[in-house]
Design an enzyme around this catalytic site. Structure first.
Site, PDB file in Angstrom:
ATOM      1  CE1 TYR A 250      -0.308   4.077  16.307  1.00 60.71           C
ATOM      2  CE2 TYR A 250      -1.653   5.960  15.687  1.00 60.71           C
ATOM      3  CZ  TYR A 250      -1.471   4.584  15.779  1.00 60.71           C
ATOM      4  OH  TYR A 250      -2.438   3.735  15.305  1.00 60.71           O
ATOM      5  CE1 TYR A 364      -5.655  -3.540   8.627  1.00 57.43           C
ATOM      6  CE2 TYR A 364      -7.102  -2.258  10.051  1.00 57.43           C
ATOM      7  CZ  TYR A 364      -5.958  -2.362   9.287  1.00 57.43           C
ATOM      8  OH  TYR A 364      -5.112  -1.286   9.188  1.00 57.43           O
ATOM      9  CG  ASP A 392      -1.332  -2.878   2.906  1.00 51.39           C
ATOM     10  OD1 ASP A 392      -2.205  -2.916   3.792  1.00 51.39           O
ATOM     11  OD2 ASP A 392      -0.826  -1.819   2.496  1.00 51.39           O
ATOM     12  CG  HIS A 476      -0.657   0.088   5.948  1.00 55.20           C
ATOM     13  ND1 HIS A 476      -1.734  -0.750   5.861  1.00 55.20           N
ATOM     14  CD2 HIS A 476      -0.730   0.652   7.175  1.00 55.20           C
ATOM     15  CE1 HIS A 476      -2.419  -0.710   6.980  1.00 55.20           C
ATOM     16  NE2 HIS A 476      -1.834   0.146   7.805  1.00 55.20           N
ATOM     17  NE  ARG A 479       1.152   3.892  10.343  1.00 52.50           N
ATOM     18  CZ  ARG A 479       1.465   4.664  11.383  1.00 52.50           C
ATOM     19  NH1 ARG A 479       2.231   5.726  11.212  1.00 52.50           N
ATOM     20  NH2 ARG A 479       1.014   4.412  12.593  1.00 52.50           N
ATOM     21  N   GLY A 511      -1.244   7.678  -0.394  1.00 56.28           N
ATOM     22  CA  GLY A 511       0.116   7.785   0.109  1.00 56.28           C
ATOM     23  C   GLY A 511       0.945   8.840  -0.585  1.00 56.28           C
ATOM     24  NE  ARG A 514       1.974  14.943   3.362  1.00 51.42           N
ATOM     25  CZ  ARG A 514       1.648  13.653   3.375  1.00 51.42           C
ATOM     26  NH1 ARG A 514       0.860  13.158   2.422  1.00 51.42           N
ATOM     27  NH2 ARG A 514       2.105  12.852   4.326  1.00 51.42           N
TER      28      ARG A 514
END
Length: 587
Positions: A250, A364, A392, A476, A479, A511, A514
């Protein structure tokens, strides 16, 4: 008014509090709730049983004058299975009064003898029940009966955490000792009952669940100390070392082949830094403003759902860690905890620290507009400083790996489908348009609105014309639409096309970040800051609040180090000329 509490319930709640099974965030509320009960009062004629506290593994019962029932008659299970990132029907944590559900005893399938399916041995499998283990899609089994509590747990007086933590499981052992018979049957609408499971399966499941809980607790306790983690990938690996396959999937799942997810990270490798030299960088200031809120670093927590899957305190870990490090937290519309509980934790942090933390709320647009309107009102009333409208995901996604784990099967029905398709599956509203922003701005009452999930320059210009505060370039997390352009690539392209626009409206990316060097690359092309979602989910899963703090400290150290090596002492000094990138020809 609550007029009575069962002795067993009172004892169980008190014992849980004393031994520390109830989370610290809810101890005081539970004690206050119990202390306000008057055992000598008479039961109200209109009273009915409802759940008082489902915390730390035990439920207790109080008496309310009104029943708790579902807010609407929509098929929550169906709409949520179609979009596991969506929110349940009804505003999370809202205080809207439910309408009473009238149950005809003659037609109620939850009677003593059960439906015909039980007699015929047609049971639901526990494997099927286990698929409904999210905050927005939560089933539980009590004495062999399966109930959908997706819409109920948000309004649970004792908090939704323990319900969500046990979603998809048999909870008979923690439920039955402190509840009279038919508690759920009497307090949930008929459609919440889903069927029966085989008693033999139930017995085997109880053993397996206990073993899994012990395995996770043991594995987490054996992780290396959080201070030994030197990179975000290390923390992710630590979390994945003990998370169940379903939870790990998930958190990491991508749409289709995962190209966008992979490119979110590789996009930064297409660029390299051009450091300058011979400048005094003894003192460096990485502080900035995120969504109009002072921030210790040019980063924020992206709204990400279901943190509770990884740790019992879920989003509360993130709130505590963000507050204690001075960064902004984005709350997901599909958070495990109701918005109210997260904001209550924020208030506690504000009081303890003496300063207000930054917190923003994801929105949303839903098919039933009253649902997200209630959410927005609550967020604004409780002091959320910005709204992030996700644009999106107007329809669902195709996360193949997740569907495989669910055991989903496809369509093999014959037929020539020559007419237009006008009934897309999914929870969010496929009819959303720019004109919908008018109503949203009214509801926001001056709270700034940002569009999350933008990649095209024309949409940035429209957002500016509509008077919005800014845009977040994002796909997103890969995803939604696979092969959609990455947030960093969108930022770069828009800067090249119209650098002036990047100064006229706030821009962010989300997105693939790191490393601290990734952050500086984004800032060079006009981003105000960058969002990180998955890293904070993994961090809190592995180490709770300490994991969140450690993640911030890792990024802080990398940002400061990179600024010094590039001869930059303030965020404003980072320029596009300090980064060179490969120039792809896409058109």
């Amino acid at each position: 008014m609550i007029t009575q509490i069962l002795p067993a319930s009172r004892t169980a709640a008190r014992n849980l509090t004393s031994v520390g099974l109830i989370s610290k965030a809810r101890k005081s509320a539970t004690r206050s709730y119990i202390s306000n009960l008057h055992p000598s009062s008479k039961r109200s004629p209109g009273g009915c049983l409802t759940i008082l506290a489902l915390t730390g593994g035990v439920l207790a019962i109080g008496l309310l004058t009104r029943p708790i029932v579902a807010e609407s008659q929509v098929n929550v299970e169906k709409e949520q299975r179609e979009d596991i990132d969506g929110v349940v029907s009804g505003a999370k944590g809202s205080k809207k009064q439910h309408k009473k559900s009238e149950v005809d005893a003659a037609e109620d399938l939850r009677g003593e003898h059960g439906p015909d399916a039980e007699v015929q041995g047609q049971y639901l499998s526990l494997k099927e029940v286990a698929r409904h283990n999210l905050s927005q899609d939560a089933w539980v089994v009590v004495e062999g009966k399966v109930f959908d509590v997706s819409d109920f747990h948000k309004y649970h007086p004792g908090g939704s955490a323990i319900i969500v933590a046990n979603a998809g499981r048999d909870v008979t052992e923690i439920f039955k000792p402190v509840h009279p018979p038919k508690t759920l049957e009497n307090n949930l609408p008929p459609e919440s009952f889903k069927g029966y499971v085989n008693p033999e399966e139930v017995a085997a499941s109880a053993t397996a669940v206990k073993a899994e809980q012990e395995r996770v607790a043991s594995a987490r306790s054996k992780l290396p100390p959080p201070e030994t983690m030197l990179g975000l990938d290390e923390i992710e690996e630590a979390a994945k070392s003990f998370l169940s396959p379903r939870v790990a999937n998930y958190y990491s799942a991508s749409s289709l082949d995962g190209y966008s997810t992979a490119e979110n990270r590789s996009a930064f490798r297409k660029c390299r830094l051009l450091p300058r030299i011979m400048k005094n960088v003894n003192t460096v200031a990485p502080q900035t403003t995120i969504f109009g809120i002072p921030s210790a670093l040019p980063i924020y927590v992206s709204p990400s759902s279901n943190a509770l899957l990884g740790h019992p305190d879920g989003e509360l870990n993130i709130t505590r860690g963000a507050a204690k490090t001075g960064i902004v937290q984005g709350i997901s519309a599909a958070a495990s905890f109701p918005l109210e509980e997260i904001l209550d934790e924020k208030d506690r942090m504000d009081e303890a620290i003496g300063e207000k933390m930054g917190i923003v709320y994801q929105v949303y647009l839903q098919k039933d507009r009253s649902k997200h309107e209630a959410q927005v009102r609550e967020a604004v009333e409780r002091g959320c400083q910005a709204l992030l409208l996700t644009v999106d995901s107007n329809v669902g996604d195709l996360r193949q790996s997740t569907e495989k784990l669910k055991g989903t099967t496809g369509d093999i029905q014959p037929g020539r489908r020559m007419d237009p398709f006008s009934d897309p599956p999914g929870y969010h509203d496929p009819t959303q348009e720019w004109k919908d922003l008018v109503k949203l701005k009214e509801l926001a009452q001056g709270v700034p609105i940002y569009l999350k999930g933008v990649c095209h320059i024309d949409d940035v210009r429209k957002a500016k014309e509509a008077g919005l505060a800014g845009c977040i370039f994002s796909n997103h997390g890969g995803r939604q639409l696979d092969q959609a352009r990455t947030g960093f690539d969108s930022l770069r392209q828009i800067y090249y096309e119209d650098p002036k626009l990047c100064k006229e409206i706030e821009l962010y990316i989300d997105g693939g970040v790191r490393r601290g060097t990734d952050v500086l690359q984004a800032l060079a092309f006009g981003a105000r800051g960058v969002g990180l979602g998955r890293p904070f989910l993994y961090a809190q899963a592995a180490y709770g609040e300490q994991g969140v703090i450690r993640t911030v400290r890792i990024l802080e150290n990398e940002i400061l180090n990179a600024m010094r090596l590039m001869s930059v002492t303030k965020i404003e000094e980072i320029k596009p000329s300090m980064v060179e990138c490969l120039q792809e020809i896409w058109k």
